[in-house]
Structures are given as structure tokens and as C-alpha cells.
Write an enzyme that holds these catalytic residues in place. Structure first.
Site, short mmCIF file in Angstrom:
data_model
loop_
_atom_site.label_atom_id
_atom_site.label_comp_id
_atom_site.label_asym_id
_atom_site.label_seq_id
_atom_site.Cartn_x
_atom_site.Cartn_y
_atom_site.Cartn_z
N GLY A 56 0.94 -1.20 0.05
CA GLY A 56 -0.04 -0.02 0.07
C GLY A 56 0.94 1.27 -0.06
O GLY A 56 2.10 1.06 0.46
N CYS A 83 5.54 -6.05 1.41
CA CYS A 83 5.80 -4.82 1.49
C CYS A 83 5.01 -4.08 2.37
O CYS A 83 5.54 -4.27 3.66
CB CYS A 83 5.44 -4.29 -0.15
SG CYS A 83 6.19 -2.68 -0.39
N TYR A 84 3.86 -3.06 2.44
CA TYR A 84 3.46 -2.47 3.38
C TYR A 84 2.81 -3.35 4.60
O TYR A 84 3.17 -3.25 5.64
CB TYR A 84 2.36 -1.47 2.95
CG TYR A 84 1.65 -0.88 4.13
CD1 TYR A 84 2.14 0.42 4.42
CD2 TYR A 84 0.37 -1.14 4.83
CE1 TYR A 84 1.61 0.98 5.59
CE2 TYR A 84 -0.15 -0.47 5.68
CZ TYR A 84 0.32 0.51 6.32
OH TYR A 84 -0.16 1.23 7.19
N HIS A 170 7.94 -7.97 -4.00
CA HIS A 170 6.62 -7.95 -4.53
C HIS A 170 6.78 -9.43 -5.30
O HIS A 170 7.14 -9.64 -6.48
CB HIS A 170 6.35 -6.88 -5.57
CG HIS A 170 5.89 -5.61 -4.86
ND1 HIS A 170 4.42 -5.40 -4.43
CD2 HIS A 170 6.62 -4.84 -4.25
CE1 HIS A 170 4.64 -4.32 -3.69
NE2 HIS A 170 5.79 -3.86 -3.77
N GLU A 172 4.12 -10.97 -6.40
CA GLU A 172 2.93 -11.11 -7.40
C GLU A 172 3.37 -10.50 -8.79
O GLU A 172 2.67 -10.81 -9.73
CB GLU A 172 1.66 -10.55 -6.96
CG GLU A 172 2.02 -8.56 -6.79
CD GLU A 172 2.59 -8.04 -5.65
OE1 GLU A 172 3.43 -8.84 -4.95
OE2 GLU A 172 2.50 -6.78 -5.49
N ASP A 228 -19.23 -11.82 -20.60
CA ASP A 228 -19.73 -11.90 -19.17
C ASP A 228 -21.21 -12.36 -19.19
O ASP A 228 -21.54 -13.28 -18.37
CB ASP A 228 -19.37 -10.51 -18.26
CG ASP A 228 -17.95 -10.22 -18.20
OD1 ASP A 228 -17.05 -11.08 -18.69
OD2 ASP A 228 -17.46 -9.06 -17.98
N LYS A 367 -11.29 -12.33 -15.30
CA LYS A 367 -12.05 -12.53 -16.72
C LYS A 367 -11.45 -13.66 -17.33
O LYS A 367 -11.99 -14.41 -18.08
CB LYS A 367 -11.40 -11.39 -17.56
CG LYS A 367 -12.03 -11.27 -18.73
CD LYS A 367 -13.27 -10.42 -18.95
CE LYS A 367 -13.78 -10.27 -20.04
NZ LYS A 367 -15.15 -9.30 -20.14
#
Ligand code: XMP
Length: 511
Positions: A56, A83-84, A170, A172, A228, A367
Site C-alpha cells: 500500500g 511490502c507495506y 513483490h 505477485e 460476461d 476475466k
């Protein structure tokens, strides 16, 4: 919906937190993102198997910096702070967080100085992606330092006894090659998740749940032509068959051939009933002379709702409304303070004012997961792999007022762009590629005569999630073919330009 296992991601507002959720799902583990204000009692009542605290933008020392309930660290549930999230863990548990001075942005080499199941399979030194201002200078009592980088003395820390882990980098992002491995180590190794969340198990669970919820009731769905709404309706049809009626409002703003394709795909499918409403005239009348993009969106949204409501009321007793809401919509609308950039009026996205109970079977899916569900339900690949298309359709790709004539020009131009992009094998590598009809005219020469015709902009972008995007470096030969065909085959077009602006600062669409 009930899931076999859940990982709770507590969100502190970093831009790419959705990516963490995607990576967790890729490990076959179901997860949900919770805003950091969500009461801990609410989260713990869902019996999460593990907790991830995200990054964050705040500093733990900033006034009003987001916190978590200290009970998070005492629940006996494994926690990974990123991280944060790691800095907050260190700060709240008695470590020392250093402020600001030695930030690190970009690639760094992670050097292991301890061992842990979290870092299993990691080389002694490997690349990771850093993006932080503050850093942990001293871990809290009970924690070991497991890795460092040149500028970050505590890059990974752990208190294995309490199941608490923190990483400053990170995992991710794609720039951390070992990131997926680290998340899998945490989820499957440390937290003991089984990783058995698959698309088939999702379909099975949803169908059972929808059937139970709807009982003998009846449902109605709006088909927009997009992925969708198509997948949501098909899933509900599998559960309740002919007690679902799909309404397709033909507003005349779709691309060439799309109306027919929707009818072909859904007519008679799994016994569901399809009602096609021809409302093109009504939409064009309402849009006549309107040039302002937000007004266009508003008119289209409102007209759509009125037409839909009229049709639905003809059906007699209906209890449920199927919506194709997907997870990024849910996360995005939950973000506090996110500014409204465009009114994303999803045609097919209806307000709850009908007194109907919502069924949103895709609320929890990304998605790519929606596409996989669609494929497993037997929807045609051409429909599933189609680029996203804005709800207000071609109306926001015709700058200035919309007329039948301009719609015809744009449809022809768009078909050419799509055909060429597909022909060159680029379609699957792009987020979107389309034509935009500009509100200016430009001089040209055609044969020996001067002409004064229309300008088409070609837009082709690459993106992960539409939040940011870059213009596609299409080969010049491809651009040349597109341009040649546009001016030769669409008589009104005399000039073609290629849009080379990234998002930000531009948006993907022109309106
Ligand atoms: P922008 O233009 O905001 O677009 O960069 C991001 C993505 O959203 C799509 N888009 C819309 N989708 N209703 C929609 O359902 C809308 O009003 C709308 N406007 C933009 C756009 O095509 C891109 O994929």
C-alpha cells in the site's frame, strides 16, 4: 457461495493488489480481497486458511495509516505480509521500521541468509522486484531474518512458530521470477491449502447453489453480446433451464455480424428462452444530435433499462435478475476514493430497482476464469476470446453525433481492422484493436480529384487488466494493409491515423 477453502487478502491499496489475488487463484486456491476496514470478526467468521496483507502507498508512521486488528496475528492462521503488509506486521509486533531514506525501486538481488519452507526451491541469490520507501530495520522479537538485498537488510522475515511471514519485495509481479513459487510455498506448504479450486468445481458448486436458490422461481437475464453476460446466462440456464428467459436488446450499436451471432448462439440453448427486442430506432432517436460522451452513456443506459423493463414486465411473474458482474468490477467499486473517470454504464448492467433478486454467478471470477468457465460450458471460442467491448458500443467510438451513416462507416472500418489483425496473427496478443471515427474531415486526393473525407483512427493496445495499457507495436506492413484497405474499401475515409498514446495519460477508448 460456499468454498472448500478461502484465503483472505487484506487490501492496503497498492495499485496491483488484484494481481496478488490472481496469483493465488493460479495456485488453485480460492481467495477474496477484503478492504482493510473490514472488521476482523467478519473475515475470521469465513474461516480463512491463510491471510495475506498487501502492499500500500502509506507509511506506517503517517497519521491515519491503515492498520489491522492485532487479533490477525494471534488467530493461529498463517499470515504473509507483502511490502507495506510486512512493515505493518513488523511495526505492530514490536520491530523497527525505518522511514523513507533508503527506498528501493526496481530490480534487486535477494540473498538468502536463512532457510524456511517459504523459500524452498530458491537459489542462494535471485532477482526480485522492489518498490518501497520505508523498510524494516529490525524484525520483531521472535522473528528470524531469512534474506536481504543490498539496500534492504530485512527482505524476508519469519516467525515460523506463530506462522507469520513478511517479504519486502513483490512476489505477485512478473519481474520477480520466483514469486509464484513463494506464494505456492506459503499457501500449499505452510498454510496447508489443498489447491483444489478449479473451474469444474466452480461450475458444479454454482449450478447446485443457483438451482437451490431459485427453486421454482423464474429468472431473466440481459444478453449484451459480451463474454460476461453470455457466460452468466449459460451457467444459470444449466441450473434452471427454461425458467430463465434471456432478453437481447438490439440497440444497433454492435459491430458487424454480432446481433446475428448472439441469436445463433443462444436460440434454443439448454432450453432457455430468448427474446430479441428490436430497439435500434428508439436508441438512435434518443441519441440524435448528442455529441457529449457522458450524455451518450447516460442515454444509452437509461434507454436500455426502460426497454428491458418493458420486456421483462411482459413475462409475467419473474423473481430473479442475472447479472454478469465479475470480480474486478466488485473490487473496483469497493475501492474508496477511486475517482470516477468514466461512467461505466454497462449495457446489461441493470440497477436493482426492479424489485428482482440479483443472481451474479461470476462475482468471484477474474476475466480469464470467466472465459474458462464459458469454454467448459461449451460456448463458442470466437465469443469467448473476443476482445472486450464497451457497453455503449460503437456510440463511444463515433466522436460527435451518431447517425446511421456514420455507424455504417465505422462498422465497415472496424471489420477491416479486425480482419487484418486476426489475419496477421496479432488478435490474441492484443487487449483490444478497433477503429474510431473522428469528428474532423481532412483533404485527400482520389484519382485526379481532391476529396474531403473522414478520418479513422486505429487503436490497438496491450494490457493486463485495462487499468494501464500501452499502444501495440504492430508491424508497419500490417498498418500499411489496414490503411490501404480502409481508404480503398470505405469510400468515405480519406485518412488513417494510428494512436500511439499509452494509458495513462490517455484512456483506451477515445470517449
Ligand atoms: P478506458 O477507455 O477507460 O477503458 O481506458 C477501459 C476498458 O473499459 C472499456 N470501457 C467500457 N466498458 N462500458 C463498458 O462496459 C463503458 O462505458 C466503457 N468505457 C470503456 C474499454 O473498452 C476498455 O476495455
Amino acid at each position: 457461495m460456499k468454498h472448500r477453502e478461502l484465503v483472505a487478502i487484506i487490501d492496503f491499496g497498492a495499485q496491483y493488489n488484484q494481481l496478488i489475488a490472481r496469483r493465488v487463484r493460479e495456485s488453485g486456491v480460492y481467495c477474496e480481497v477484503f478492504h482493510h476496514d473490514t472488521p476482523w470478526t467478519e473475515i475470521v467468521a469465513r474461516r480463512p486458511q491463510a491471510i495475506i496483507l498487501t502492499g500500500g502507498p502509506a507509511s506506517v508512521y503517517a497519521p491515519g495509516a491503515p492498520r489491522v486488528d492485532p487479533a490477525v496475528f494471534e488467530a493461529g492462521i498463517p499470515v504473509l505480509g507483502i511490502c507495506y503488509g510486512m512493515q505493518l506486521m513488523a511495526y505492530m509486533l514490536g520491530g523497527v521500521v525505518g522511514e523513507g531514506r533508503h527506498g528501493e525501486y526496481g530490480g534487486a538481488v535477494l540473498e538468502l541468509v536463512g532457510s524456511s519452507p517459504l523459500l524452498e526451491g530458491f537459489a542462494p541469490a535471485q532477482r526480485v522486484w522492489m518498490s518501497h520507501g520505508d523498510l524494516v530495520e529490525k524484525p520483531p522479537p521472535g522473528f528470524d531474518v531469512l534474506a536481504r538485498t543490498a539496500n534492504t537488510p530485512v527482505a524476508v522475515m519469519a516467525d515460523a512458530t506463530r506462522g507469520l511471514y513478511g517479504v519486502q519485495f513483490h512476489p505477485e509481479v512478473a519481474h520477480t521470477p520466483g514469486g509464484r513459487k513463494l506464494l505456492a510455498n506459503f499457501l500449499l506448504g505452510i498454510a496447508g491449502c489443498r489447491g483444489d479450486w478449479t473451474v469444474s468445481s466452480f461450475i458444479e458448486d454454482s449450478v447446485t447453489e443457483i438451482a437451490a436458490r431459485v427453486g421454482d422461481g423464474r429468472a431473466v437475464a440481459a444478453l449484451s453480446g459480451g463474454v460476461d453476460s453470455a457466460v452468466a446466462a449459460t451457467l444459470v440456464a444449466r441450473a434452471i433451464g427454461e425458467r430463465l428467459t434471456c432478453i437481447f436488446v438490439r440497440h444497433g450499436l454492435l459491430r458487424e455480424g454480432e446481433d446475428a451471432e448472439v441469436v445463433r448462439t443462444f436460440q434454443g440453448r439448454q432450453g432457455m428462452r430468448l427474446v430479441v427486442v428490436d430497439a435500434e430506432e428508439r436508441f438512435l432517436r434518443a441519441l440524435k444530435g448528442v455529441a457529449d460522451p457522458e450524455r451518450k452513456r447516460k442515454i444509452i443506459g437509461e434507454t436500455f433499462i426502460r426497454v428491458f423493463e418493458e420486456e421483462a414486465s411482459r413475462l409475467g411473474q419473474v423473481d430473479f435478475l442475472v447479472q454478469g458482474t465479475i470480480y474486478p468490477d466488485v473490487i473496483e467499486s469497493g475501492h474508496q476514493g477511486a475517482s470516477l473517470i468514466k461512467t461505466h454504464h454497462n449495457v446489461g448492467g441493470l440497477p436493482e430497482c426492479f424489485g428482482l433478486v440479483l443472481i451474479e454467478p461470476l462475482r468471484e471470477l477474474f476475466k480469464d476464469e470467466v472465459r474458462r468457465v464459458g469454454a467448459e460450458l461449451g460456448l463458442p471460442p470466437a465469443l469467448l476470446e473476443r476482445h472486450p467491448f464497451p457497453g455503449p458500443g460503437l456510440a463511444v467510438r463515433i466522436l460527435g453525433p451518431i447517425t446511421r451513416k456514420r455507424l455504417a462507416v465505422l462498422r465497415a472500418a472496424d471489420r477491416i481492422v479486425t480482419e487484418e489483425v486476426k489475419g496477421a496473427g496479432w488478435y490474441g496478443h492484443l487487449w483490444q484493436a478497433f477503429a474510431v471515427l473522428l469528428p474532423v474531415r481532412s483533404v485527400g486526393v482520389m484519382g485526379d480529384r481532391r476529396s474531403y473525407g473522414q478520418v479513422v483512427a486505429v487503436r490497438a493496445v496491450q494490457s493486463e487488466d485495462a487499468m494501464t495499457a500501452d499502444w501495440a507495436r504492430l508491424p508497419h506492413e500490417l498498418l500499411e494493409r489496414i490503411s490501404a484497405r480502409l481508404v480503398n474499401e470505405v469510400r468515405e475515409v480519406t485518412r488513417v491515423v494510428y494512436d500511439i498514446t499509452p494509458k495513462p495519460p490517455a484512456t483506451i477508448e477515445w470517449e
